[in-house]
Enzyme design. Sequence first.
Site, PDB file in Angstrom:
ATOM      1  N   HIS A 183      41.909 -41.536  -3.661  1.00 35.14           N
ATOM      2  CA  HIS A 183      40.669 -41.618  -4.454  1.00 35.14           C
ATOM      3  C   HIS A 183      40.407 -43.074  -4.916  1.00 35.14           C
ATOM      4  O   HIS A 183      40.926 -43.996  -4.321  1.00 35.14           O
ATOM      5  CB  HIS A 183      40.713 -40.646  -5.639  1.00 35.14           C
ATOM      6  CG  HIS A 183      41.115 -39.269  -5.192  1.00 35.14           C
ATOM      7  ND1 HIS A 183      40.220 -38.369  -4.641  1.00 35.14           N
ATOM      8  CD2 HIS A 183      42.332 -38.651  -5.170  1.00 35.14           C
ATOM      9  CE1 HIS A 183      40.876 -37.251  -4.318  1.00 35.14           C
ATOM     10  NE2 HIS A 183      42.163 -37.402  -4.626  1.00 35.14           N
ATOM     11  N   GLU A 194      43.068 -38.724 -11.727  1.00 35.67           N
ATOM     12  CA  GLU A 194      44.057 -38.785 -10.655  1.00 35.67           C
ATOM     13  C   GLU A 194      44.133 -40.180 -10.021  1.00 35.67           C
ATOM     14  O   GLU A 194      45.222 -40.680  -9.735  1.00 35.67           O
ATOM     15  CB  GLU A 194      43.743 -37.731  -9.587  1.00 35.67           C
ATOM     16  CG  GLU A 194      44.852 -37.632  -8.542  1.00 35.67           C
ATOM     17  CD  GLU A 194      44.419 -36.971  -7.246  1.00 35.67           C
ATOM     18  OE1 GLU A 194      43.420 -36.216  -7.243  1.00 35.67           O
ATOM     19  OE2 GLU A 194      45.065 -37.228  -6.222  1.00 35.67           O
ATOM     20  N   GLU A 215      51.944 -34.826  -2.970  1.00 33.84           N
ATOM     21  CA  GLU A 215      51.237 -34.355  -4.172  1.00 33.84           C
ATOM     22  C   GLU A 215      52.290 -34.273  -5.271  1.00 33.84           C
ATOM     23  O   GLU A 215      53.180 -33.427  -5.232  1.00 33.84           O
ATOM     24  CB  GLU A 215      50.626 -32.961  -3.921  1.00 33.84           C
ATOM     25  CG  GLU A 215      49.497 -32.937  -2.897  1.00 33.84           C
ATOM     26  CD  GLU A 215      48.130 -33.329  -3.468  1.00 33.84           C
ATOM     27  OE1 GLU A 215      48.080 -33.714  -4.660  1.00 33.84           O
ATOM     28  OE2 GLU A 215      47.139 -33.251  -2.727  1.00 33.84           O
TER      29      GLU A 215
HETATM   30 ZN   LIG Z   1      43.934 -36.310  -4.601  1.00 33.76          ZN
END
Ligand SMILES: [Zn+2]
Length: 804
Positions: free
Chosen positions: A640, A651, A769
């Site tokens: 991102h 995030e 993640e």
């Molecule tokens: Zn992400």
Amino acid sequence: MTKLKKHISMFLIALLVFGLTSNIGYANEINNKSVEQEPITYVVNEEQQVAVYLEDSQESEILFHLIKDSVFDIVELGDEYSYIQTKDEEDNEVLGYVLNEEIDQYAIVQDKPDEEELSDEKQEETIETPLTEEPQENAPNEEEAVSEENTSIDSTEGQDNLTEEDELTEEESQTDELKEEEQQAVPDEQEVSDEQPVKSRMLMSKALVTVQGVALKNPTNVYTESSRNSTVLKSYSQGKILKFEKSNNQWLQATVYVNGKAVAGYINSDDVDLLVEKQESSRGIVYNENLHVYATPSKNSNVLKSYKEGHTVVYQTYSAQWNEARVYVNGKWQYGFIHEDDVIPENTPQSTLNGVVKNEKLNVYSGLSKSSNVLKSYNEGKSIKYRTHTANWYEATVYVNGKATTGYIHKGDVVNADAPQKSLQGIAKNRVHVYSSTSTNSSILKSYSEGSNLKYKTFTKNWYEATVYVNGKATTGYIHKDAMVDENAARTNYRGVATASPTRVYANESTSSKVLKSYSTGSILKYRSYTDNWYEATVYVNGKATTGYINKKHVENSKNPQQSITGTAQSEVTVYKKASTTSSVLKSYSKGSKIKYKTFTSNWHEVIVYVNGKAHTGYIKTNTMEKGLKGKVIVLDAGHGGHDPGAMGIEKDLNLNTANYLRSYLNAAGAEVIMTRSTDVYLTLAERVEISHQYNADAFISIHYNSNPDPSPNGIETYYLPSNEDERELAQLIQDGVIAETGLRDRGVKNNGNFYVIRENQNISVLVELGFLSNPNEYDTVTKAAYQQKAAKGIFNGLNQYFN
Ligand SMILES: [Zn+2]
């Protein structure tokens, strides 16, 4: 003498007296459960509920209770229980067991009815075969509800049909108007139905006009002509009870109401299952794993109740495919339907079978469950006898403490003697023994050397059966399956380096056999799996492809998978034609050169080099290249950025912080780190992948934090593409590294990494993640800088291990 026994004796005396003139013998009476013959009729004369059991045990299900004035017949007199027959509220025959003690206490023999009364009763019995519509009325299912919308049916079905011989069938699509007409014609419906035994199928069949059947097809059609190509007048759902004219033809005539008008139509006899002329009571056991009692005679209808395999059920015959059963559901008795295939009548003759124990051990259980008591056990290969029982279980008699006991064997645990054996051919993986029985402790009939080609037959799970000649006599012996490799089994292909000097390919699986060919040390060879000690190879002898054998000790297999790595030459690097320093030199690199190679053996890497513009495969010593992360090109992709904040709006920042920590660790280890972004900017996914390609990354790591609409999920997962073994290995090492550092929940590596940055990336790439921002607890944890640093350390450890 108890009252009961006294009555029975009196009855016997009576029989002796009348026996001369009557053909009825008592022995016949008690064995015959038919309705017409009534040995002794009792009546309950006390205000007492007398339990009727399914089995002759108080542990078994109570089918119902006999109350005061209930009349029942003793069909069979037992020591403790008697098998009785009575009628329920709807006058259906029902069977069960009653304690003799209770009969004695609460019942008396009914006075013998006079002739007329008896005949009346009998008539009632034969015509009263209700239930046709009962279950449908009681428990309408969805289908019926639908059909009620279109047609008005069950409640009035048959009422007028009985009186009018030619008008049969179902009540059809009555409009409201029609209904009114009918009500006028028959002012009191209730009265009519009470007077007429309208539900009787017997009366119908006696008139030889109309018969009834279950609609088998979904839908079951009534056609205008006796042809499936003709127009469909009307359709019925499966399980519906239809009426039509009795006929021997393929096509049955039926009358249906279309727009309130009776129209003659045709039903194919294959589409209906005729109801039995007279219902008979029966007992049976559940044949399949489960028996469902359906609301209507259709497997698509609601299940009222289910019973497990081997359970005893009582029922009445209904049609060719269906039986009717009374079940107690939600505090009341209901009629349901049992499919013929799901039950096996109690008196069905059993077949005796011979077989052998298939698995390591066979247990004979006390019940139809592997969790029931084990009565006895047998070892693999043992011959045993048993009898057919249910779909999944055999019945067997075993002796427990010298007493014959009935037990059960699961079908999967035996091989029937008549099961066809398959002939096989295979190669002895090592020296192989043929045993006299299916045990390595039994005597050895014969032995064969490694690589011997043998013929044998399938036998049990772990053993083959073979015929060997012992002193010239054919003898049956057994070979353990693990000792053989099927001739047609897929071989594993290998590539490796010749390590013996020289490395020989032999004609047979023996170093004393003829040498087909010799190779110098470092030669790259191809071969395939064969036995425990030998590989099989194809070599060319005088231009002819010949099968030969290489001893496993004479070659070193290539690493599988081979890992692609870019490394730095820590001294001058020589590229050899073979994996040997005595072979010819293809090329040299100076110290510090960046070389892309693939791992090959413990001592050699494989490289592609260009000599005079032509690609050659060559080999370099592993110790000439820097190990570990030093000089490795690692692209870090903080997910991102810019106008794309990622999960929970934060995030992107966590991703970048984590990437920055990771960069520090990698730089300290001498790796060359490229960041796809080092500030809060937006990059397309394609731009991120382009950076990976531009720098020819040794690894591309995309860093993210997770989120889910459900706040409960937590933990860490790493994604890769299933097609890439290097990625799987790197993903696993990173996952393990991060879990070890952070202690968060391990969600494992995921091979469905269908993310653009992985999918479109030609370099080794994974996506990690690092925890769920959507989980309040985890949010608190992962938003702390200390956590991000730990996560970065975990990724670093994974990468470091991967490159060492
Ligand atoms: Zn992400």
